[in-house]
Each structure stands twice: as structure tokens, then as C-alpha cells.
Design a protein around this motif. Structure first.
Motif, PDB file in Angstrom:
ATOM      1  N   GLY A 109     -16.953   1.640  -3.300  1.00 46.77           N
ATOM      2  CA  GLY A 109     -15.697   1.121  -3.828  1.00 46.77           C
ATOM      3  C   GLY A 109     -14.814   2.230  -4.359  1.00 46.77           C
ATOM      4  O   GLY A 109     -15.299   3.191  -4.972  1.00 46.77           O
ATOM      5  N   VAL A 110     -13.497   2.112  -4.098  1.00 44.22           N
ATOM      6  CA  VAL A 110     -12.506   3.057  -4.611  1.00 44.22           C
ATOM      7  C   VAL A 110     -11.326   2.258  -5.144  1.00 44.22           C
ATOM      8  O   VAL A 110     -10.890   1.286  -4.515  1.00 44.22           O
ATOM      9  CB  VAL A 110     -12.013   4.030  -3.514  1.00 44.22           C
ATOM     10  N   LEU A 111     -10.804   2.653  -6.302  1.00 50.61           N
ATOM     11  CA  LEU A 111      -9.638   2.009  -6.899  1.00 50.61           C
ATOM     12  C   LEU A 111      -8.433   2.928  -6.745  1.00 50.61           C
ATOM     13  O   LEU A 111      -8.507   4.134  -7.028  1.00 50.61           O
ATOM     14  CB  LEU A 111      -9.881   1.723  -8.387  1.00 50.61           C
ATOM     15  N   PHE A 112      -7.316   2.364  -6.297  1.00 52.48           N
ATOM     16  CA  PHE A 112      -6.071   3.112  -6.133  1.00 52.48           C
ATOM     17  C   PHE A 112      -4.971   2.432  -6.937  1.00 52.48           C
ATOM     18  O   PHE A 112      -4.990   1.206  -7.113  1.00 52.48           O
ATOM     19  CB  PHE A 112      -5.619   3.126  -4.662  1.00 52.48           C
ATOM     20  N   ARG A 113      -4.003   3.202  -7.387  1.00 53.40           N
ATOM     21  CA  ARG A 113      -2.816   2.590  -7.969  1.00 53.40           C
ATOM     22  C   ARG A 113      -1.968   2.014  -6.838  1.00 53.40           C
ATOM     23  O   ARG A 113      -1.765   2.658  -5.816  1.00 53.40           O
ATOM     24  CB  ARG A 113      -2.002   3.602  -8.772  1.00 53.40           C
ATOM     25  N   ALA A 114      -1.518   0.785  -7.008  1.00 57.24           N
ATOM     26  CA  ALA A 114      -0.703   0.154  -5.964  1.00 57.24           C
ATOM     27  C   ALA A 114       0.600   0.929  -5.776  1.00 57.24           C
ATOM     28  O   ALA A 114       1.180   1.441  -6.741  1.00 57.24           O
ATOM     29  CB  ALA A 114      -0.412  -1.300  -6.321  1.00 57.24           C
ATOM     30  N   ILE A 115       1.052   1.015  -4.539  1.00 48.10           N
ATOM     31  CA  ILE A 115       2.260   1.768  -4.214  1.00 48.10           C
ATOM     32  C   ILE A 115       3.478   0.864  -4.364  1.00 48.10           C
ATOM     33  O   ILE A 115       3.519  -0.239  -3.809  1.00 48.10           O
ATOM     34  CB  ILE A 115       2.202   2.298  -2.771  1.00 48.10           C
ATOM     35  N   ASP A 116       4.455   1.329  -5.114  1.00 42.91           N
ATOM     36  CA  ASP A 116       5.726   0.610  -5.194  1.00 42.91           C
ATOM     37  C   ASP A 116       6.540   0.867  -3.925  1.00 42.91           C
ATOM     38  O   ASP A 116       6.301   1.809  -3.183  1.00 42.91           O
ATOM     39  CB  ASP A 116       6.519   1.069  -6.426  1.00 42.91           C
ATOM     40  N   ILE A 120       6.978  -1.335   5.867  1.00 41.64           N
ATOM     41  CA  ILE A 120       7.549  -0.607   6.999  1.00 41.64           C
ATOM     42  C   ILE A 120       8.183  -1.576   7.989  1.00 41.64           C
ATOM     43  O   ILE A 120       7.629  -2.629   8.305  1.00 41.64           O
ATOM     44  CB  ILE A 120       6.462   0.211   7.711  1.00 41.64           C
ATOM     45  N   ASN A 121       9.361  -1.208   8.489  1.00 35.53           N
ATOM     46  CA  ASN A 121      10.006  -1.933   9.582  1.00 35.53           C
ATOM     47  C   ASN A 121       9.657  -1.210  10.880  1.00 35.53           C
ATOM     48  O   ASN A 121      10.058  -0.064  11.089  1.00 35.53           O
ATOM     49  CB  ASN A 121      11.522  -1.968   9.367  1.00 35.53           C
ATOM     50  N   ALA A 122       8.928  -1.877  11.757  1.00 38.61           N
ATOM     51  CA  ALA A 122       8.417  -1.227  12.971  1.00 38.61           C
ATOM     52  C   ALA A 122       9.510  -0.723  13.879  1.00 38.61           C
ATOM     53  O   ALA A 122       9.296   0.207  14.669  1.00 38.61           O
ATOM     54  CB  ALA A 122       7.521  -2.197  13.735  1.00 38.61           C
ATOM     55  N   ALA A 123      10.689  -1.304  13.808  1.00 35.72           N
ATOM     56  CA  ALA A 123      11.784  -0.930  14.702  1.00 35.72           C
ATOM     57  C   ALA A 123      12.871  -0.141  13.993  1.00 35.72           C
ATOM     58  O   ALA A 123      13.997  -0.048  14.479  1.00 35.72           O
ATOM     59  CB  ALA A 123      12.379  -2.173  15.353  1.00 35.72           C
ATOM     60  N   ASP A 124      12.562   0.442  12.851  1.00 36.93           N
ATOM     61  CA  ASP A 124      13.544   1.208  12.080  1.00 36.93           C
ATOM     62  C   ASP A 124      13.279   2.697  12.266  1.00 36.93           C
ATOM     63  O   ASP A 124      12.215   3.197  11.889  1.00 36.93           O
ATOM     64  CB  ASP A 124      13.457   0.832  10.602  1.00 36.93           C
ATOM     65  N   ALA A 125      14.244   3.412  12.835  1.00 34.47           N
ATOM     66  CA  ALA A 125      14.066   4.828  13.109  1.00 34.47           C
ATOM     67  C   ALA A 125      13.907   5.641  11.823  1.00 34.47           C
ATOM     68  O   ALA A 125      13.190   6.645  11.803  1.00 34.47           O
ATOM     69  CB  ALA A 125      15.248   5.358  13.918  1.00 34.47           C
ATOM     70  N   GLY A 126      14.566   5.211  10.748  1.00 35.09           N
ATOM     71  CA  GLY A 126      14.430   5.917   9.483  1.00 35.09           C
ATOM     72  C   GLY A 126      13.017   5.838   8.946  1.00 35.09           C
ATOM     73  O   GLY A 126      12.472   6.828   8.428  1.00 35.09           O
ATOM     74  N   PHE A 211       2.066   1.680   9.707  1.00 33.51           N
ATOM     75  CA  PHE A 211       2.029   0.616   8.714  1.00 33.51           C
ATOM     76  C   PHE A 211       1.130   0.928   7.524  1.00 33.51           C
ATOM     77  O   PHE A 211       1.091   0.156   6.567  1.00 33.51           O
ATOM     78  CB  PHE A 211       1.590  -0.698   9.361  1.00 33.51           C
ATOM     79  N   ASN A 212       0.419   2.042   7.563  1.00 37.49           N
ATOM     80  CA  ASN A 212      -0.379   2.465   6.416  1.00 37.49           C
ATOM     81  C   ASN A 212       0.472   3.307   5.472  1.00 37.49           C
ATOM     82  O   ASN A 212       0.121   4.426   5.097  1.00 37.49           O
ATOM     83  CB  ASN A 212      -1.618   3.235   6.875  1.00 37.49           C
ATOM     84  N   ALA A 213       1.623   2.762   5.131  1.00 34.27           N
ATOM     85  CA  ALA A 213       2.579   3.446   4.262  1.00 34.27           C
ATOM     86  C   ALA A 213       3.538   2.417   3.683  1.00 34.27           C
ATOM     87  O   ALA A 213       3.692   1.318   4.216  1.00 34.27           O
ATOM     88  CB  ALA A 213       3.356   4.515   5.036  1.00 34.27           C
ATOM     89  N   ARG A 214       4.175   2.789   2.605  1.00 36.06           N
ATOM     90  CA  ARG A 214       5.299   2.038   2.053  1.00 36.06           C
ATOM     91  C   ARG A 214       6.431   3.026   1.790  1.00 36.06           C
ATOM     92  O   ARG A 214       6.182   4.215   1.544  1.00 36.06           O
ATOM     93  CB  ARG A 214       4.916   1.292   0.764  1.00 36.06           C
ATOM     94  N   ILE A 215       7.652   2.545   1.864  1.00 37.99           N
ATOM     95  CA  ILE A 215       8.826   3.399   1.645  1.00 37.99           C
ATOM     96  C   ILE A 215       9.244   3.280   0.188  1.00 37.99           C
ATOM     97  O   ILE A 215       9.584   2.184  -0.283  1.00 37.99           O
ATOM     98  CB  ILE A 215       9.985   2.997   2.565  1.00 37.99           C
ATOM     99  N   ASN A 216       9.210   4.399  -0.544  1.00 33.60           N
ATOM    100  CA  ASN A 216       9.576   4.361  -1.959  1.00 33.60           C
ATOM    101  C   ASN A 216      11.086   4.497  -2.139  1.00 33.60           C
ATOM    102  O   ASN A 216      11.848   4.613  -1.170  1.00 33.60           O
ATOM    103  CB  ASN A 216       8.802   5.422  -2.752  1.00 33.60           C
ATOM    104  N   ASP A 217      11.532   4.504  -3.387  1.00 32.69           N
ATOM    105  CA  ASP A 217      12.971   4.550  -3.671  1.00 32.69           C
ATOM    106  C   ASP A 217      13.623   5.837  -3.180  1.00 32.69           C
ATOM    107  O   ASP A 217      14.839   5.875  -2.947  1.00 32.69           O
ATOM    108  CB  ASP A 217      13.214   4.391  -5.179  1.00 32.69           C
ATOM    109  N   ALA A 218      12.826   6.894  -3.021  1.00 36.64           N
ATOM    110  CA  ALA A 218      13.359   8.168  -2.531  1.00 36.64           C
ATOM    111  C   ALA A 218      13.398   8.227  -1.010  1.00 36.64           C
ATOM    112  O   ALA A 218      13.803   9.246  -0.441  1.00 36.64           O
ATOM    113  CB  ALA A 218      12.523   9.321  -3.071  1.00 36.64           C
ATOM    114  N   GLY A 219      12.989   7.142  -0.353  1.00 37.89           N
ATOM    115  CA  GLY A 219      12.980   7.118   1.106  1.00 37.89           C
ATOM    116  C   GLY A 219      11.765   7.774   1.727  1.00 37.89           C
ATOM    117  O   GLY A 219      11.716   7.967   2.948  1.00 37.89           O
TER     118      GLY A 219
END
Length: 327
Positions: A109-116, A120-126, A211-219
């Protein structure tokens, strides 16, 4: 009465909460709920102060036990280097991972802080570009990481040959012609990759499909899910994103171009690594098929029966990429 040995057990939520409360200094009482059950069990954990965490309980897999020691050491290294990742939370005594008893044996088991941030939008080039930038930052940081004692190497034996054996042994593919096609494709692909003499070796994320990522406020794309990480081919780490855009009928090659542009804005790619990434698309598909084939007893043959239909995708990719040269 006949006793049945469990293949895979699912812990009660209350037991997970007690385990976390015992080992981690979170603001209690905590609330837990399961997010996902699959290759691993993943839980959302919320403290009384509103802080959110993710707890991952590793599954027993065909490869062997989870290499959480190397994984958590690498994540700590990346976090200290400023790479945006979900770093592990230490226990009360400073450990970055734990083991717990389940009916089928020990599980990690591993505990991580949830990512704010947003998904991901699969069709978004950014978003694709952001994934490329973070992967490049990760590979830069990997140059100063020593994966001593890593349990797995993301080489052709791990990614291609053993998965093919699992497919054949599972009985999912009953057609002898299809099995022969798969074996021939694997042989050709392995020989083509081995013919490259200067492929870069690095520490890989191993599952950078976008999809193993989230986009933060800094992009920025903040990476998580390093369960399949390990020392391996940089070309394979690149290929997973391309594979995700072209497999299972998808036609999103524009996102691959944006991903590569983002990567190259941070770090160059050698011509051989870029060329080999197209070959590794086939390797990635074999890896996935092997993972599913190894779970046939747990998930059932109907849930993994799609494997028997995948030779056509692999043959088409070979023809389009390495005869007509679409890219």
C-alpha cells in the motif's frame, strides 16, 4: 466441505480506513471510498480537515510483486527535482510504503496526496503537449536517479516475449492461425527493435498514455500511477502515448504531434528513439494483451476475449507504418 483458495480479495472499506488511520498521521476521523478496482485497488481518503489523498493497494500480478520501493524512491526524487508528480506520503515512522495481509497474501500500500486540477481531454492539443513536457522533465530528472535493486526492466522480455507467452497459455486465442500471426508479428517487431544500435535507456513512467495525469492551474500535467515504472527504453515511454491515440479504432494522431512538440520543447529526441517509438506501439499492445490474458481466471474469458481480435490491428499498423510510411 471443499476449501477454495482466493485469487483476489477485496478489503472492506472499514478495514482500509483502520489501516490508514493506524499508519498515517492524517486528521481524523477519515472517510474512505473505493475509486477503482482493477490492476490495483484505489481509494479516495478524505481527512476531517478536508485534505484529500489517494491510497493504492497493489494487486498480485503475473509480473510478480509491486516494486513500490523503487517506485516511491523515484517519485521522491522527481518531486525534489521540481517535476510535477503525485509524491508518496510518509507513514508515522517515515516509510513510503507498507504491506498488509490479505487472504491471497501480502499486498503493498502507498498513500499519495490527491492531485488538484482537471482531468485530461483526449482531443486537446494543449493537454497532449503538457503531457509531453512533463515526460521530458521526468526523463531529464531520471539522469540523476539510480534505480539500484529495481525488480523489473522494461525490456523486450518483459514487454513483448513474456506477454506473448501469457496470451498463448491463457487459451483465449483458440484460432491457430491467429496465434501464428501474433507470434510472427512479435518476432518481426523484436528483431526490428534489436536492429537499432543506439536506443536511449532511462527510467520510464511505463504508462504515459495521457490519462495518468491532471492539469493543474499552471497548465502543467501532474503525473501519477507509476506502478509500471522502471528502467527501460525511452522509445517505449514515448510510444505509449502514440499507442493510446491509434489503438482500438482511435484516430488522434494530431495529439501525438502535439505531445512530441511539447516533449521537444524541453528535451531533444534522437532520430532512432523517435523511429523506434513507432515499433514500440506493437510492443505496448502485446504488453496490454498479456496483462489481460493473465487475468482471465479472475475477470473471466468474456472480459478478455477481445484479445483474439487484435492481430488485425497489429498487422495493419505494420503495413501502414513500415511499408507505406504514414509518419
Amino acid at each position: 466441505m471443499l476449501d477454495f483458495d482466493p485469487l483476489y480479495s477485496t478489503a472492506q472499506i472499514g478495514a482500509i480506513g483502520q489501516f490508514i488511520d493506524k499508519h498515517y498521521a492524517l486528521a481524523g476521523p477519515i472517510h474512505c471510498r473505493m475509486l477503482h478496482r482493477g490492476l490495483n485497488d484505489v481509494y479516495l481518503v478524505v481527512g476531517s480537515d478536508g485534505e484529500r489523498y489517494v491510497f493504492r493497494l497493489s494487486h498480485h500480478r503475473a509480473r510478480g510483486r509491486a516494486d513500490v520501493k523503487t517506485e516511491t524512491a523515484f517519485l521522491t526524487h522527481l518531486s525534489q527535482a521540481g517535476v510535477p508528480v503525485a509524491a508518496p506520503i510518509p507513514t508515522r515512522n517515515g516509510a513510503l510504503f507498507l504491506q498488509g495481509h490479505a487472504p491471497e497474501g501480502l499486498r503493498e500500500g502507498v498513500l499519495f496526496r490527491a492531485i488538484d486540477g482537471r482531468g485530461i481531454n483526449a482531443a486537446d492539443a494543449g493537454d497532449a503537449s503538457a503531457n509531453g513536457r512533463t515526460l521530458a522533465l521526468m526523463h531529464n530528472a531520471a539522469q540523476t536517479f539510480s534505480p539500484d535493486g529495481a525488480l523489473y526492466r522494461l525490456d523486450l522480455e518483459h514487454l513483448l516475449h513474456r506477454p506473448l507467452t501469457r496470451i498463448c497459455d491463457s487459451g483465449i486465442v483458440e484460432d491457430a492461425d491467429v496465434l501464428r500471426d501474433l507470434a510472427d508479428i512479435a518476432t518481426r517487431t523484436g528483431k526490428a527493435i534489436e536492429a537499432f544500435d543506439t536506443l536511449t535507456w532511462t527510467y520510464c513512467h511505463g504508462d504515459c498514455h495521457g490519462f495518468n495525469a491532471r492539469i493543474n492551474d499552471a497548465g502543467e500535467a501532474v503525473f501519477f500511477d507509476f506502478d509500471d515504472s522502471g528502467p527501460g527504453y525511452l522509445a517505449y515511454d514515448l510510444s505509449v502515448f502514440l499507442w493510446a491515440k491509434v489503438s482500438f479504432g482511435r484516430k488522434l494522431t494530431g495529439m501525438w504531434e502535439a505531445f512530441i512538440d511539447g516533449y521537444r520543447a524541453v528535451r531533444p529526441i534522437t532520430p532512432q528513439d523517435f523511429e523506434a517509438a513507432h515499433r514500440f506501439v506493437i510492443v505496448r499492445h502485446f504488453w496490454l494483451m498479456g496483462e489481460y490474458a493473465s487475468r482471465a481466471q479472475e475477470w473471466g474469458s468474456e472480459a478478455v476475449g477481445w484479445i483474439a481480435r487484435e492481430a488485425n490491428f497489429l498487422k495493419t499498423w505494420e503495413t501502414d507504418q513500415f511499408v507505406d510510411r504514414l509518419f
